[in-house]
Design a protein around this motif. Structure first.
Motif, mmCIF file in Angstrom:
data_model
loop_
_atom_site.group_PDB
_atom_site.id
_atom_site.type_symbol
_atom_site.label_atom_id
_atom_site.label_comp_id
_atom_site.label_asym_id
_atom_site.label_seq_id
_atom_site.Cartn_x
_atom_site.Cartn_y
_atom_site.Cartn_z
ATOM 1 N N GLY A 175 -2.217 -9.565 8.414
ATOM 2 C CA GLY A 175 -2.243 -8.587 9.491
ATOM 3 C C GLY A 175 -1.157 -8.791 10.522
ATOM 4 N N LEU A 176 -0.203 -9.675 10.241
ATOM 5 C CA LEU A 176 0.870 -9.960 11.192
ATOM 6 C C LEU A 176 1.949 -8.884 11.148
ATOM 7 C CD1 LEU A 176 1.100 -13.771 10.385
ATOM 8 C CD2 LEU A 176 0.360 -12.793 12.581
ATOM 9 N N VAL A 177 2.781 -8.851 12.172
ATOM 10 C CA VAL A 177 3.882 -7.893 12.262
ATOM 11 C C VAL A 177 5.073 -8.435 11.487
ATOM 12 C CG1 VAL A 177 5.509 -6.766 13.820
ATOM 13 C CG2 VAL A 177 3.104 -7.031 14.488
ATOM 14 N N PHE A 178 5.677 -7.567 10.672
ATOM 15 C CA PHE A 178 6.894 -7.923 9.937
ATOM 16 C C PHE A 178 7.865 -6.765 10.105
ATOM 17 C CE2 PHE A 178 9.930 -8.703 6.708
ATOM 18 C CZ PHE A 178 9.795 -10.023 6.264
ATOM 19 N N CYS A 179 8.939 -7.027 10.837
ATOM 20 C CA CYS A 179 9.975 -6.014 11.079
ATOM 21 C C CYS A 179 11.211 -6.371 10.277
ATOM 22 C CB CYS A 179 10.306 -5.947 12.560
ATOM 23 S SG CYS A 179 11.728 -4.890 12.967
ATOM 24 N N LEU A 180 11.683 -5.433 9.464
ATOM 25 C CA LEU A 180 12.902 -5.614 8.681
ATOM 26 C C LEU A 180 14.018 -4.836 9.371
ATOM 27 C CD1 LEU A 180 13.952 -6.849 5.968
ATOM 28 C CD2 LEU A 180 13.573 -4.592 4.968
ATOM 29 N N ALA B 222 5.026 -9.167 0.885
ATOM 30 C CA ALA B 222 4.260 -7.986 1.269
ATOM 31 C C ALA B 222 2.758 -8.265 1.194
ATOM 32 C CB ALA B 222 4.630 -6.805 0.382
ATOM 33 N N HIS B 223 2.349 -8.973 0.163
ATOM 34 C CA HIS B 223 0.930 -9.329 0.027
ATOM 35 C C HIS B 223 0.500 -10.232 1.176
ATOM 36 C CE1 HIS B 223 -2.889 -10.323 -1.881
ATOM 37 N NE2 HIS B 223 -2.613 -11.598 -1.647
ATOM 38 N N LYS B 224 1.355 -11.197 1.528
ATOM 39 C CA LYS B 224 1.029 -12.122 2.612
ATOM 40 C C LYS B 224 0.913 -11.391 3.940
ATOM 41 C CE LYS B 224 0.382 -16.235 4.332
ATOM 42 N NZ LYS B 224 -0.781 -17.067 3.948
ATOM 43 N N VAL B 225 1.831 -10.469 4.206
ATOM 44 C CA VAL B 225 1.789 -9.712 5.457
ATOM 45 C C VAL B 225 0.511 -8.882 5.537
ATOM 46 C CG1 VAL B 225 2.898 -7.871 6.777
ATOM 47 C CG2 VAL B 225 4.294 -9.659 5.726
ATOM 48 N N HIS C 251 4.571 -13.984 13.712
ATOM 49 C CA HIS C 251 5.170 -12.697 13.379
ATOM 50 C C HIS C 251 6.619 -12.922 12.950
ATOM 51 C CE1 HIS C 251 1.628 -10.799 15.158
ATOM 52 N NE2 HIS C 251 1.771 -11.649 16.164
ATOM 53 N N VAL C 252 7.176 -11.957 12.201
ATOM 54 C CA VAL C 252 8.501 -12.139 11.608
ATOM 55 C C VAL C 252 9.386 -10.928 11.867
ATOM 56 C CG1 VAL C 252 9.794 -12.436 9.455
ATOM 57 C CG2 VAL C 252 7.656 -13.680 9.802
ATOM 58 N N ILE C 253 10.615 -11.193 12.248
ATOM 59 C CA ILE C 253 11.691 -10.196 12.270
ATOM 60 C C ILE C 253 12.760 -10.733 11.330
ATOM 61 C CG2 ILE C 253 13.442 -9.032 13.670
ATOM 62 C CD1 ILE C 253 11.539 -9.473 16.088
ATOM 63 N N CYS C 254 13.085 -9.977 10.285
ATOM 64 C CA CYS C 254 13.943 -10.488 9.220
ATOM 65 C C CYS C 254 15.111 -9.548 8.964
ATOM 66 C CB CYS C 254 13.141 -10.678 7.932
ATOM 67 S SG CYS C 254 14.085 -11.354 6.540
ATOM 68 N N ASP C 255 16.285 -10.126 8.774
ATOM 69 C CA ASP C 255 17.434 -9.331 8.382
ATOM 70 C C ASP C 255 17.240 -8.826 6.957
ATOM 71 O OD1 ASP C 255 19.733 -8.257 9.411
ATOM 72 O OD2 ASP C 255 21.032 -9.886 8.773
ATOM 73 N N LYS C 256 17.931 -7.734 6.598
ATOM 74 C CA LYS C 256 17.819 -7.194 5.254
ATOM 75 C C LYS C 256 18.888 -7.799 4.348
ATOM 76 C CE LYS C 256 20.813 -5.038 4.236
ATOM 77 N NZ LYS C 256 22.176 -5.595 3.916
ATOM 78 N N PRO C 257 18.717 -7.762 3.019
ATOM 79 C CA PRO C 257 17.501 -7.401 2.293
ATOM 80 C C PRO C 257 16.413 -8.451 2.509
ATOM 81 C CG PRO C 257 19.093 -8.345 0.784
ATOM 82 C CD PRO C 257 19.788 -8.220 2.110
ATOM 83 N N VAL C 258 15.168 -8.055 2.308
ATOM 84 C CA VAL C 258 14.065 -8.936 2.684
ATOM 85 C C VAL C 258 14.087 -10.238 1.896
ATOM 86 C CG1 VAL C 258 12.429 -7.840 1.084
ATOM 87 C CG2 VAL C 258 11.582 -8.995 3.149
ATOM 88 N N THR C 259 14.448 -10.197 0.622
ATOM 89 C CA THR C 259 14.591 -11.374 -0.227
ATOM 90 C C THR C 259 15.685 -11.084 -1.254
ATOM 91 O OG1 THR C 259 12.943 -10.605 -1.826
ATOM 92 C CG2 THR C 259 12.136 -12.001 -0.035
ATOM 93 N N SER C 260 15.964 -12.071 -2.096
ATOM 94 C CA SER C 260 16.907 -11.863 -3.192
ATOM 95 C C SER C 260 16.225 -11.343 -4.449
ATOM 96 C CB SER C 260 17.629 -13.176 -3.522
ATOM 97 O OG SER C 260 18.399 -13.613 -2.433
#
Length: 392
Positions: A137-142, A130-133, A112-121
């Motif tokens: 089915g994993l959790v991705f929190c921005l 987004a497609h990978k998440v 699972h991923v918790i990521c600072d914003k912005p999500v990418t450059s």
């Protein structure tokens, strides 16, 4: 009697975190404190610096085993995957250009991923994430952390319940002054933000996406089109530090967005003013525990979180401190970590995440944020209104 920790009750342990970045600067301690505030997570591994020796020394200073202070993300996810007590999730808080690689490596490893914003450059990379998440089915929190404030959540519930009527105007501001001087020439702390490839727009990638996200989070609307004026205001600067935007929203509402990190003397200046057919709501992050409700025919009400029961039940559930004690930036950040932990536990227990309303921002918010930035940059370059792509 203390309240049982739901993560420990469900799993018999805390969730194990691996950090990527955060060994210097402002944001690392914020993430680490947020992860610990509600006792759902423990830090056990990390890639703390691009310099392995320095990163290992820093990780050990946090109590992390030297063998679990890794040189790179690939090494961490591979080694942790072989352990019986390996990490459950990865927190990414590197400079923007490194978000994509770290997040993708974690997702590929089933983490699972918790990521600072912005999500990418780059928007294309955000779509891939987004497609990978979705596929995994994993959790991705921005961590658009301002969405975690109780009074922001209260405004959201009030608008959803029709308290101010149909939304007609949305005015968003984020006015800072930390680069009002030519700090890039002095190689000061925010220097990496001026490097090529970090974002298509410094001011929008750095702070403008926070203002945009507040607007869409609170109203439930999507930004439909922008007309933007972007550029530098500090003499000699080569990147934008100012953004003035006209906005149109998915229900026909109009508005503005003003973002700058070069307003001399300004501190923070994040705020929204949202007006509907029957009234308006106003919130300022520098006064985070107050929400002003202005009524078309009635008094102005200044709402606070003084006592449990005064706010919407979904908001009350997020309040940690009662009887008027203030809650601020750190607690709002921790709310997202708490919600992400609940989602991760649900996933581990085999529950369908789609069956629950999760309030934390996701990778889809990251995609929409970059759509906003790209549309604004195109508008500035071509001098016209630009439509945003349909929401993902």
């Amino acid at each position: 009697m203390s309240t049982p920790n739901p993560t420990i009750s469900a799993l018999g342990r805390r969730l194990r975190l691996g950090l990527v970045g955060g060994s210097y600067g402002f944001i690392g301690p914020v993430h680490r404190t947020a992860a610990r505030l509600d006792d759902r997570f423990e830090l056990v591994a990390g890639v703390f610096s691009s310099n392995h020796e320095r990163g290992q020394a820093f990780g050990m200073s946090l109590g992390v085993d030297a063998q679990r202070c890794y040189a790179d993300v690939a090494s961490m996810v591979q080694a942790e995957g072989r352990r019986g007590d390996g990490i459950d999730a990865v927190v990414v808080m590197t400079p923007n250009a490194h978000h994509f690689g770290a997040c993708m490596a974690a997702l590929d490893a089933g983490l699972h991923v918790i990521c600072d914003k912005p999500v990418t450059s780059r928007l294309a990379d955000a779509h891939l994430l987004a497609h990978k998440v979705k596929e995994s089915g994993l959790v991705f929190c921005l961590t658009h952390n301002y969405s975690g404030y109780p009074m922001v959540r209260q405004a959201r519930e009030m608008i959803a319940q029709g308290v101010i009527g149909e939304v007609r105007q949305i005015h968003l501001t984020y006015v800072q002054g930390y680069i009002a001087e030519p700090v890039e020439a002095a190689n000061d702390a925010p220097g990496w933000r001026f490097e090529a490839g970090q974002s298509e727009s410094l001011v929008l990638g750095d702070i403008g996406t926070h203002a945009w996200h507040l607007g869409t989070f609170v109203t439930g609307l999507h930004l439909q089109a922008v007309m933007a004026d972007l550029g530098p205001t500090v003499p000699g600067r080569q990147v934008d530090d100012y953004g003035g935007l006209l906005t149109r929203w998915s229900n026909g509402a109009r508005g503005t967005l003003w973002a700058t990190n070069a307003a001399a003397g300004a501190e923070h200046g994040l705020a929204f003013r949202i007006y509907g057919a029957k009234g308006g709501l106003e919130w300022h992050q520098e006064l985070p525990n107050e929400l002003r409700h202005r009524q078309l025919q009635g008094y102005e009400v200044v709402m606070t979180k003084r006592l449990h029961g005064a706010l919407d039940p979904r908001v009350d559930a997020q309040v940690r401190v009662e009887i008027g004690h203030p809650e601020g930036y750190q607690e709002a950040f921790a709310t997202l970590y708490r919600e992400a932990a609940d989602a991760i536990v649900a996933h581990k227990l085999g529950q369908d995440l789609r069956a629950t309303r999760w309030d934390f921002p996701t990778v889809e918010d990251g995609v929409r944020g970059l759509q906003f930035v790209q549309a604004a940059v195109t508008s500035q370059r071509e001098g016209r209104w630009v439509q945003l792509d349909r929401p993902v």
